[in-house]
Design an enzyme around this catalytic site. Structure first.
Site, PDB file in Angstrom:
ATOM      1  N   ILE A  28       1.816  12.980   2.892  1.00 39.38           N
ATOM      2  CA  ILE A  28       1.598  12.264   1.645  1.00 39.38           C
ATOM      3  C   ILE A  28       0.194  11.658   1.653  1.00 39.38           C
ATOM      4  CG2 ILE A  28       2.479  10.488   0.091  1.00 39.38           C
ATOM      5  CD1 ILE A  28       4.423  12.831   0.623  1.00 39.38           C
ATOM      6  N   ARG A  77       0.839  -1.198   0.000  1.00 39.44           N
ATOM      7  CA  ARG A  77       0.000   0.000   0.000  1.00 39.44           C
ATOM      8  C   ARG A  77       0.878   1.254   0.000  1.00 39.44           C
ATOM      9  NH1 ARG A  77      -3.831   0.142   4.932  1.00 39.44           N
ATOM     10  NH2 ARG A  77      -1.876  -0.158   6.016  1.00 39.44           N
ATOM     11  N   TYR A 130       6.420   7.383  17.017  1.00 34.90           N
ATOM     12  CA  TYR A 130       6.667   7.379  15.570  1.00 34.90           C
ATOM     13  C   TYR A 130       7.841   8.290  15.228  1.00 34.90           C
ATOM     14  CZ  TYR A 130       5.616   8.143  10.578  1.00 34.90           C
ATOM     15  OH  TYR A 130       5.682   8.236   9.209  1.00 34.90           O
ATOM     16  N   ASN A 190      10.790   0.423   3.732  1.00 31.83           N
ATOM     17  CA  ASN A 190       9.629   1.305   3.754  1.00 31.83           C
ATOM     18  C   ASN A 190       8.576   0.893   4.784  1.00 31.83           C
ATOM     19  OD1 ASN A 190       7.470   3.143   2.440  1.00 31.83           O
ATOM     20  ND2 ASN A 190       6.579   1.095   2.295  1.00 31.83           N
TER      21      ASN A 190
END
Length: 246
Positions: free
Chosen positions: A187, A12, A154, A89
């Site tokens: 994004i 994804r 994060y 990623n």
């Protein structure tokens, strides 16, 4: 020589866009997925349609599991004939007050976002060192550069990727291996699904170029950095954020 790449978290968002971009650029592509099997099948089919003369593999692996990551790397190397590039990623995010963050929250984000990159790099590097060639790309975040309120875990994990990339670039440069970090801004991916239209509009307005970024834009940067012609770029953090962080 046909170039080969392994992309973690390729079902994804940025990862899926990267799979398609590398296939379009003529690479043999392997990508990992964990929970989203149907999405992975769709990405696989699209990549095979784009590059019918290339090998495209979808490999199930939990980025947080060292054994599964190592197995995925070995299989990609065996079936693609070695790896010239690795794109780390795979990642998850969470918006939560720091004081509400549990041990489990912290450990899961660190294990996927940071440990997963460590496992993949460690597994792929011996082959790259043997060949005296490699391109390692780590997908961080602008919050890894600046820190994000209510995204402490994060931000910490993504900052760790920046440190990992800079240090590894110094260590592996003599072996012909470059290591770079891409730090995307806001994004337009599935991670934005929880944001309202109003929130998205505010984020776009706060971005100097006046819009959100696309996964395809990040993917094109990854392909550029993976190219043999980019061999004098290493240890860098490419902030692709529309001017939100300068």
């Amino acid at each position: 020589m046909k170039q080969s790449v392994l992309i973690t978290g390729g079902s994804r968002g940025i990862g899926a866009a990267a799979v398609l971009a590398f296939a379009s650029a003529g690479y043999n592509v392997a990508f990992t997925w964990h929970h989203h099997g149907s999405a992975a099948e769709q990405v696989l089919a699209r990549a095979q349609k784009i590059a019918p003369d290339r090998l495209i593999l979808a490999l199930q692996a939990d980025a947080a599991d060292a054994g599964q990551v190592s197995t995925a790397v070995r299989r990609a190397e065996q079936e693609l004939g070695g790896l010239q590039a690795l794109v780390c990623n795979a990642g998850i995010a969470q918006q939560k007050l720091f004081t509400d963050t549990t041990d489990e929250d912290w450990r899961r984000i660190m294990s996927v976002d940071l440990d997963g990159a460590f496992y993949a790099c460690r597994a792929a590097l011996p082959g790259m060192i043997h060949r005296k060639y490699g391109r390692i790309l780590l997908v961080s975040s602008m919050w890894g550069q600046t820190g994000g309120s209510c995204e402490v875990a994060y931000s910490a994990a993504k900052a760790g990727l920046i440190g990992l990339g800079k240090a590894l670039a110094k260590e592996e440069g003599p072996s012909g291996i470059t290591v770079n970090v891409v730090a995307p801004g806001v994004i337009d991916t599935d991670m934005m699904a929880g944001f309202s239209a109003e929130d998205r509009a505010v984020l776009a307005e706060d971005t100097p170029v006046g819009r959100l970024g696309t996964p395809e834009e990040i993917a094109r940067t990854l392909v550029f950095l993976a190219d043999e012609a980019s061999g004098y770029i290493t240890g860098q953090v490419i902030g692709q954020n529309g001017g939100l962080v300068i």
